[in-house]
Design an enzyme around this catalytic site. Structure first.
Site, PDB file in Angstrom:
ATOM      1  N   ASN A  66       0.837  -1.198   0.000  1.00  0.00           N
ATOM      2  CA  ASN A  66       0.000   0.000   0.000  1.00  0.00           C
ATOM      3  C   ASN A  66       0.873   1.250   0.000  1.00  0.00           C
ATOM      4  OD1 ASN A  66       0.565  -0.942   2.678  1.00  0.00           O
ATOM      5  ND2 ASN A  66      -1.074   0.298   3.542  1.00  0.00           N
ATOM      6  N   GLU A  76       0.416   5.181   0.611  1.00  0.00           N
ATOM      7  CA  GLU A  76      -0.521   6.202   1.097  1.00  0.00           C
ATOM      8  C   GLU A  76      -0.112   7.594   0.619  1.00  0.00           C
ATOM      9  OE1 GLU A  76      -0.957   5.527   5.333  1.00  0.00           O
ATOM     10  OE2 GLU A  76      -2.068   3.670   4.949  1.00  0.00           O
ATOM     11  N   GLU A 107      -3.056  -4.601  -2.983  1.00  0.00           N
ATOM     12  CA  GLU A 107      -3.567  -5.519  -4.018  1.00  0.00           C
ATOM     13  C   GLU A 107      -3.650  -4.824  -5.369  1.00  0.00           C
ATOM     14  OE1 GLU A 107      -4.758  -4.911  -1.017  1.00  0.00           O
ATOM     15  OE2 GLU A 107      -5.948  -6.569  -0.229  1.00  0.00           O
ATOM     16  N   CYS A 116     -10.148  -5.142   0.281  1.00  0.00           N
ATOM     17  CA  CYS A 116     -11.273  -4.192   0.362  1.00  0.00           C
ATOM     18  C   CYS A 116     -12.134  -4.300  -0.896  1.00  0.00           C
ATOM     19  CB  CYS A 116     -10.755  -2.768   0.545  1.00  0.00           C
ATOM     20  SG  CYS A 116     -10.147  -2.014  -0.977  1.00  0.00           S
ATOM     21  N   CYS A 143      -4.152   0.743  -2.369  1.00  0.00           N
ATOM     22  CA  CYS A 143      -3.959  -0.500  -1.609  1.00  0.00           C
ATOM     23  C   CYS A 143      -2.889  -1.377  -2.259  1.00  0.00           C
ATOM     24  CB  CYS A 143      -5.252  -1.311  -1.594  1.00  0.00           C
ATOM     25  SG  CYS A 143      -6.598  -0.604  -0.647  1.00  0.00           S
TER      26      CYS A 143
HETATM   27  N1  THU Z   1      -5.298  -1.490   2.542  1.00  0.00           N
HETATM   28  C1  THU Z   1      -4.748  -2.315   1.600  1.00  0.00           C
HETATM   29  O1  THU Z   1      -3.605  -2.115   1.150  1.00  0.00           O
HETATM   30  N2  THU Z   1      -5.499  -3.355   1.151  1.00  0.00           N
HETATM   31  C2  THU Z   1      -6.769  -3.619   1.560  1.00  0.00           C
HETATM   32  O2  THU Z   1      -7.441  -4.454   0.967  1.00  0.00           O
HETATM   33  C3  THU Z   1      -7.305  -2.927   2.731  1.00  0.00           C
HETATM   34  C4  THU Z   1      -6.618  -1.665   3.084  1.00  0.00           C
HETATM   35  C5  THU Z   1      -4.511  -0.338   2.984  1.00  0.00           C
HETATM   36  C6  THU Z   1      -5.075   0.988   2.573  1.00  0.00           C
HETATM   37  C7  THU Z   1      -4.483   1.915   3.601  1.00  0.00           C
HETATM   38  O3  THU Z   1      -3.172   2.287   3.191  1.00  0.00           O
HETATM   39  C8  THU Z   1      -4.361   1.030   4.839  1.00  0.00           C
HETATM   40  O4  THU Z   1      -4.463  -0.310   4.389  1.00  0.00           O
HETATM   41  C9  THU Z   1      -5.439   1.276   5.887  1.00  0.00           C
HETATM   42  O5  THU Z   1      -6.701   1.196   5.335  1.00  0.00           O
END
Ligand code: THU
Length: 160
Positions: A62, A64, A75, A112, A73
């Site tokens: 991920n 940000e 994935e 997600c 994210c």
């Molecule tokens: N996140 C992912 O990388 N994958 C997911 O399927 C769920 C959430 C990340 C997004 C964000 O950077 C952190 O987790 C918190 O939500």
């Protein structure tokens, strides 16, 4: 009036060591990717690794952003990179792992909704399902044999 019901099935592995060897290796790649996450706002690091048909592994974490919705994210980082690097090549498996800097995550962390939709695009384009293995930092690993187990009634190109 009739009802339509959906059901889902997941396989449960007691721990990473119960996984078949090549999937354990893929999960280890996801763990390596996870450690490279850029997650200064959530302190929640996620890693994803995709096994391609030619045996190569594409991974991502991920990423940000100070403008929160601009982050991506793990994935989607991985699957968009896989789609860019190997267009038309099928994906054999996806492994996902998450770790929080504030507590130990012992239960599996599922992709997600937005990531499920992104994964479905690639699965619909290939003739086989993409098995998804997901876990926390430790503990059980869940396996969905196809994105359809996690996202029933998918909106896809056939609806357009
Ligand atoms: N996140 C992912 O990388 N994958 C997911 O399927 C769920 C959430 C990340 C997004 C964000 O950077 C952190 O987790 C918190 O939500």
């Amino acid at each position: 009036m009739e009802k339509i019901k959906f059901s889902a099935e997941l396989d449960v592995f007691e721990s990473k060591s119960e996984l078949p060897d090549h999937i354990q290796a893929l999960m280890n790649d996801a763990i390596v990717a996870r450690e490279k996450a850029y997650a200064p706002y959530s302190n929640f690091k996620v890693g994803a690794a995709i096994l391609m048909e030619n045996g190569e592994v594409v991974s991502g974490s991920n990423q940000e952003n100070a403008a929160y919705p601009s982050g991506v994210c793990a994935e989607r980082t991985a699957i968009f990179y896989a789609g860019s690097k190997f267009p038309e090549m099928s994906m054999k498996a996806l492994a996902v792992t998450a770790k929080s800097l504030s507590k130990e995550i012992t239960s599996p962390i599922p992709p997600c909704g937005a990531c499920r939709q992104a994964i479905s695009e690639y699965e619909v384009n290939q003739s086989t399902g993409i098995p998804i293995y997901f876990m926390g930092e430790t503990g059980k690993v869940y396996k969905a044999k196809s994105i359809k187990e996690l996202l029933p009634f998918i909106f896809d190109k056939l609806n357009l």
